[in-house]
Motif scaffolding. Structure first.
Motif, mmCIF file in Angstrom:
data_model
loop_
_atom_site.group_PDB
_atom_site.id
_atom_site.type_symbol
_atom_site.label_atom_id
_atom_site.label_comp_id
_atom_site.label_asym_id
_atom_site.label_seq_id
_atom_site.Cartn_x
_atom_site.Cartn_y
_atom_site.Cartn_z
ATOM 1 N N ALA A 115 0.839 -1.195 0.000
ATOM 2 C CA ALA A 115 0.000 0.000 0.000
ATOM 3 C C ALA A 115 0.877 1.250 0.000
ATOM 4 O O ALA A 115 0.562 2.244 -0.665
ATOM 5 N N THR A 159 3.764 1.362 -1.364
ATOM 6 C CA THR A 159 4.309 1.425 -2.718
ATOM 7 C C THR A 159 3.339 2.135 -3.656
ATOM 8 O O THR A 159 3.748 2.954 -4.501
ATOM 9 N N VAL A 160 2.052 1.824 -3.515
ATOM 10 C CA VAL A 160 1.032 2.491 -4.331
ATOM 11 C C VAL A 160 1.076 3.998 -4.089
ATOM 12 O O VAL A 160 1.016 4.802 -5.032
ATOM 13 N N ARG A 161 1.184 4.382 -2.825
ATOM 14 C CA ARG A 161 1.251 5.811 -2.484
ATOM 15 C C ARG A 161 2.471 6.468 -3.120
ATOM 16 O O ARG A 161 2.382 7.559 -3.691
ATOM 17 N N TYR A 203 -3.615 5.610 0.532
ATOM 18 C CA TYR A 203 -2.804 4.759 1.411
ATOM 19 C C TYR A 203 -3.677 4.070 2.465
ATOM 20 O O TYR A 203 -3.565 2.860 2.692
ATOM 21 N N VAL A 218 -6.126 1.407 0.683
ATOM 22 C CA VAL A 218 -5.438 0.221 0.153
ATOM 23 C C VAL A 218 -4.904 -0.640 1.296
ATOM 24 O O VAL A 218 -4.953 -1.880 1.230
#
Length: 451
Positions: A398, A400-402, A434, A437
């Motif tokens: 999560a 990493t997505v941010r 963040y 996810v």
């Protein structure tokens, strides 16, 4: 009178919310002191001028990374491993994990210090530091990071004690350390009586001296045998499996604060292009964002031994209930803070400067990002609780997505003359994403009793 066995049974079978709040209360007190340290140090540096304040904005992410990795990431791995052993009634294993945790803290502290003493100036230059700002940043950081080993030891020792379910002793030590740091930072930076003003170097020296005192207190507590575990080195043999028990959670979890700091550094580097006032104003707002971490930390670290002991005892359903209750409490706390700074941003911003140009940027940040704070708190606390279960990959992804969102959208804004308010909107969106996810990852990741 409460006994260790009684405390263990309460953590394994007692009501979740009241037990969590009882454990979290001393942590929150300690973290409030951390917030006060941040406010005090920023106030001291603000008295020195705009250039030192901008220099602090360059160094501060790396200083907080020290805390985040040693206390929240690797520290969570330490607490989780010890609490799972105690939950399974394996005290000898928990005792040996204590020794392995100290070896990890010692090695990590030496490595961290070396990295930033050698390559730190290059990092600050890459972030846009130059001239007087860069000079101040290098002087401050060269002293500050020479004490990184002490920070790692302090937080490793505190995490060991928390892993046994004892939140009071770590909090007493950290509160005393914070009070000493506030006093020493002010005296050494601004001067008092016969003590000369040392500027930003004085702030760093105050930090090192206070941290050393805290390390001494925690060592005394563990050696004296007053807690559930006692520090002894006789007959100690390093075992790869015990290092792995800590590192499989702690090392993976360390990726999360790195991602968080990288996201901040991207914004810092981009906003530095808008001028010193923009960087200083963002530094004030950024300081609050980083100080949200200790507040969520207070709830999160209380959930780690509760989740870990439940997992060690094979009660996965209770571990999940603890996780969601902790996430909800943290989101509520940060929602209150977000509401205050959104409605009255000057309550925070005017603590550090009266420069109207700097204040304008700080207000923009607080009003835009404040409503997203509860999502940030939710995600961060779920990340801590997942450490107790030994399942941190989802929360790390999560993060990493941010980071990908921040890097990609931030680059696009920088190429299209994005204004400060557009960057602040991106920060808010990243916080919300963040939290959502991370919650989805926790919900859909299977937890097993042997995690």
């Amino acid at each position: 009178m409460s006994t260790p066995q009684h405390d263990l049974q309460r953590m394994l079978h007692g009501p979740i919310l009241s037990t969590l709040l009882r454990l979290a209360a001393p942590n929150v007190l300690a973290m409030v002191m951390t917030v006060l340290v941040g406010i005090a140090e920023t106030y001291y540096v603000g008295r020195l001028g705009t250039a030192p304040l901008a220099a602090m904005a360059l160094v501060f992410p790396f200083a907080m990374l020290t805390q985040m990795m040693s206390a929240g990431a690797m520290g969570g791995g330490v607490s989780a491993a010890i609490s799972r052993a105690l939950g399974a009634s394996d005290v000898p294993r928990a005792q040996t994990l204590l020794q392995h945790a100290l070896v990890i803290g010692l090695g990590a502290g030496i490595l961290y210090s070396a990295i930033f003493l050698i390559w730190g100036p290059g990092f600050y230059r890459l972030l846009g530091g130059k001239d007087a700002v860069l000079s101040e940043a290098v002087r401050y950081a060269s002293v500050l990071f020479s004490g990184a080993l002490l920070v790692w030891l302090l937080n490793t020792l505190a995490s060991i004690i928390r892993g046994t379910g004892n939140m009071r002793v770590p909090s007493v030590g950290l509160v005393a350390t914070a009070l000493l740091q506030i006093v020493l930072g002010g005296v050494l930076s601004l001067g008092a009586g016969p003590v000369p003003a040392m500027g930003m170097v004085g702030v760093a020296l105050g930090h090192i001296i206070a941290t050393a005192a805290g390390v001494g207190y925690f060592f005394w507590y563990l050696v004296s045998g007053q807690g559930r575990l006692t520090l002894r080195w006789q007959g100690f043999e390093m075992q790869a499996s015990l290092f792995a028990d800590i590192l499989k959670v702690g090392a993976t979890a360390c990726l999360s604060p790195v991602q968080s700091v990288l996201a901040i550094l991207i914004f810092t580097g981009m906003l530095a292009q808008l001028g010193t006032e923009a960087l200083a104003g963002y530094g004030i707002g950024q300081r609050l964002e980083f100080l949200l971490i200790p507040i969520a930390f207070g709830i999160g670290v209380a959930s780690v031994p509760m989740v870990g002991m439940a997992m060690g005892a094979g009660d996965v359903a209770r571990a999940r209930r603890v996780t969601w209750v902790a996430g909800g409490v943290s989101a509520f706390n940060l929602a209150l803070i977000g509401a205050v700074v959104t409605l009255a941003p000057d309550l925070w911003a005017r603590l550090f400067t009266s420069n109207e140009a700097v204040l304008g940027y700080a207000r923009q940040y607080l009003v835009t990002a404040g409503p997203a704070f509860p999502f940030f708190g939710l995600g961060l606390t779920l990340y801590f609780a997942s450490q107790g279960a030994g399942q941190v990959i989802g929360p790390v992804l999560a993060g990493t997505v941010r980071l990908v969102l921040v890097a990609g959208a931030g680059y696009w804004l920088s190429q299209h003359q994005g204004t400060a308010d557009r960057f602040y909107e991106l920060i808010a969106i990243a916080m919300v994403l963040y939290g959502l996810v991370t919650a989805a990852a926790v919900k859909w990741t299977p937890w097993g009793a042997k995690a």
